[in-house]
Write an enzyme that holds these catalytic residues in place. Structure first.
Site, PDB file in Angstrom:
ATOM      1  N   THR A 132      -9.965 -37.004 -24.166  1.00 35.13           N
ATOM      2  CA  THR A 132     -10.359 -35.755 -23.509  1.00 35.13           C
ATOM      3  C   THR A 132     -10.155 -34.666 -24.537  1.00 35.13           C
ATOM      4  O   THR A 132      -9.369 -34.834 -25.457  1.00 35.13           O
ATOM      5  CB  THR A 132      -9.403 -35.500 -22.312  1.00 35.13           C
ATOM      6  OG1 THR A 132      -9.523 -36.566 -21.384  1.00 35.13           O
ATOM      7  CG2 THR A 132      -9.699 -34.190 -21.604  1.00 35.13           C
ATOM      8  N   ARG A 186     -15.345 -43.037 -10.677  1.00 36.45           N
ATOM      9  CA  ARG A 186     -13.956 -42.578 -10.800  1.00 36.45           C
ATOM     10  C   ARG A 186     -13.946 -41.181 -11.441  1.00 36.45           C
ATOM     11  O   ARG A 186     -14.585 -40.933 -12.446  1.00 36.45           O
ATOM     12  CB  ARG A 186     -13.158 -43.549 -11.658  1.00 36.45           C
ATOM     13  CG  ARG A 186     -11.694 -43.145 -11.924  1.00 36.45           C
ATOM     14  CD  ARG A 186     -11.523 -42.420 -13.240  1.00 36.45           C
ATOM     15  NE  ARG A 186     -10.124 -42.212 -13.602  1.00 36.45           N
ATOM     16  CZ  ARG A 186      -9.725 -41.460 -14.625  1.00 36.45           C
ATOM     17  NH1 ARG A 186     -10.615 -40.841 -15.372  1.00 36.45           N
ATOM     18  NH2 ARG A 186      -8.448 -41.321 -14.903  1.00 36.45           N
ATOM     19  N   THR A 219      -4.356 -33.919 -21.333  1.00 31.50           N
ATOM     20  CA  THR A 219      -5.050 -35.155 -21.689  1.00 31.50           C
ATOM     21  C   THR A 219      -4.113 -36.307 -21.323  1.00 31.50           C
ATOM     22  O   THR A 219      -2.925 -36.096 -21.109  1.00 31.50           O
ATOM     23  CB  THR A 219      -5.376 -35.214 -23.199  1.00 31.50           C
ATOM     24  OG1 THR A 219      -4.156 -35.096 -23.948  1.00 31.50           O
ATOM     25  CG2 THR A 219      -6.303 -34.096 -23.627  1.00 31.50           C
ATOM     26  N   GLY A 220      -4.649 -37.508 -21.269  1.00 30.54           N
ATOM     27  CA  GLY A 220      -3.800 -38.655 -20.929  1.00 30.54           C
ATOM     28  C   GLY A 220      -4.111 -39.192 -19.549  1.00 30.54           C
ATOM     29  O   GLY A 220      -5.175 -38.911 -18.982  1.00 30.54           O
ATOM     30  N   GLY A 257      -4.919 -39.545 -16.187  1.00 30.28           N
ATOM     31  CA  GLY A 257      -5.297 -38.538 -15.210  1.00 30.28           C
ATOM     32  C   GLY A 257      -4.675 -38.742 -13.851  1.00 30.28           C
ATOM     33  O   GLY A 257      -4.306 -37.778 -13.166  1.00 30.28           O
TER      34      GLY A 257
HETATM   35  N1  GLY Z   1      -7.290 -37.288 -18.610  1.00 28.52           N
HETATM   36  C1  GLY Z   1      -8.551 -37.873 -18.617  1.00 28.52           C
HETATM   37  C2  GLY Z   1      -8.759 -38.797 -17.507  1.00 28.52           C
HETATM   38  O1  GLY Z   1      -7.825 -39.413 -17.003  1.00 28.52           O
HETATM   39  O2  GLY Z   1      -9.905 -38.938 -17.098  1.00 28.52           O
END
Ligand code: GLY
Length: 373
Positions: free
Chosen positions: A219, A247, A270-271, A273
């Site tokens: 991201t 999703r 980020t990471g 979600g």
């Molecule tokens: N942080 C990006 C996601 O999980 O889609």
């Protein structure tokens, strides 16, 4: 009569309040209030914001900082910055050439917030547009809504004049999807007992150097503050690699992938979600900033909340700690900032651009060791 802004009111009002309440010994020292002069303009982002140039001369944070300090609207500047990453096929986690879903289709999420006007827009599961951040901004500017998803978001984009492409895969992203498909992974569809051992295909791909941890949930979040204290942010992604079609992660959701308050600061993520969504952690960290915490302490407190709420065994490592990564980029109204992450490795960095130029600086960890320990 000149209209006083809320910021000026807060500064003036706080200064007057402090003067009235301050003990004598405090006089002679500068009052502990911020003024417009004390803002240090800055742009921060995930590391990819200072890695990719899409064949040009500037990275995301460099372009955004240059435009913000030249007086452009902060959000327009940030979106122009993340467009570099969205359009660069070398970034395999954002926009064109992003990681496809389980059906091999690139579905994109994005949102943006404009602090001065308190407006925001988002899109989720959008197909066919290379720069979802621009569509999110169009939702903000052209509609009464915040979030458009799936085919509706694509119809909106077409009606706004965006080019719709049949397929946003590059050869590289398609090859990677084929590699994944070949090793087919049941981990998205959990066994009913939820603790059933899963075969982690991603771990194999990571070990083989075919996928990086950054790309897995890859991201870009990018946040900035102008010399006169205007705060904006944008987050854009192709989401979790090989996700179940449809999703939607944290990135397009206000309070999760991004949140800001022009009087408090900005936070993006980020990471993993899902971990962020369960805690609306960007909103939470913004509230910690409001209580007066530093960006680093506020960010670490947000991560701690995620750690405390992670109780499912499948999400814990041998030490009983979260077995995933999640990172927050935090900026306050004076231009102080921090990047904090559940774990950091040797190369865990985030991007910063100030008057001294752009650099990648180390993230601060909440926990020692690695997610997999
Ligand atoms: N942080 C990006 C996601 O999980 O889609």
């Amino acid at each position: 009569m000149a209209r006083i802004t809320r910021r000026e009111f807060v500064v003036t009002g706080t200064a007057a309040g402090l003067a009235a309440a301050a003990p004598r010994a405090a006089f002679g020292r500068a009052p502990a209030v911020r003024t417009r002069q004390s803002v240090r303009p800055v742009v921060i982002s995930s590391a990819n914001g200072n890695r990719f140039r899409n064949g040009g001369s500037e990275t995301c944070v460099e372009l955004a900082f240059r435009r913000i300090t030249a007086g452009d609207d902060v959000l327009n500047s940030l979106v122009a910055g993340v467009n570099i990453v969205e359009l660069d096929p070398e970034d395999a986690s954002v926009g064109y050439g992003g990681r496809p879903n389980a059906d091999g289709v690139v579905q994109l999420d994005a949102c943006c917030m404009h602090g001065p006007t308190r407006r925001a827009g988002g899109v989720a599961a959008l197909e066919g547009v290379r720069t979802p951040s621009n569509v999110a901004q169009a939702v903000m500017d052209q509609t009464d809504h915040h979030l458009l998803v799936g085919p509706g978001a694509q119809i909106f984009a077409r009606n706004m004049g965006f080019e719709i492409e049949d397929d946003l895969n590059t050869d590289r992203s398609r090859r990677m999807w084929l590699e994944w498909k070949r090793r087919i992974d049941p981990s998205h569809y959990l066994h009913p007992d939820r603790e059933h051992a899963r075969r982690d295909v991603d771990a194999e791909l990571l070990a083989a150097g075919l996928l990086t941890e950054d790309e897995r949930y890859g991201t870009i979040n990018c946040d900035g503050i102008s010399p006169d204290g205007q705060i904006c942010g944008v987050t854009t992604t192709s989401g979790l690699a090989w996700k179940i079609p449809g999703r939607v992660g944290d990135s397009p959701i206000l309070g999760a992938g991004l949140y800001l308050d022009n009087e408090v600061g900005a936070v993006g993520s980020t990471g993993r979600g899902e971990a962020n969504l369960y805690n609306l952690t960007s909103f939470l960290i913004t509230e910690f900033l409001r209580q007066g915490m530093t960006p680093k302490d506020a960010g670490l407190a947000g991560l701690r909340r995620i750690q405390e709420n992670t109780v499912e065994r499948r999400l814990l490592n041998r030490r009983g700690l979260p077995n995933f990564g999640v990172t927050f980029y935090v900026l306050n109204t004076t231009g102080d900032y921090a990047g904090v992450s559940m774990y950091v490795g040797q190369n865990s960095r985030y991007a910063v651009c100030t008057e001294n130029g752009a650099e990648l600086v180390p993230l601060e960890p909440l926990l020692d060791g690695a997610a997999s320990d």
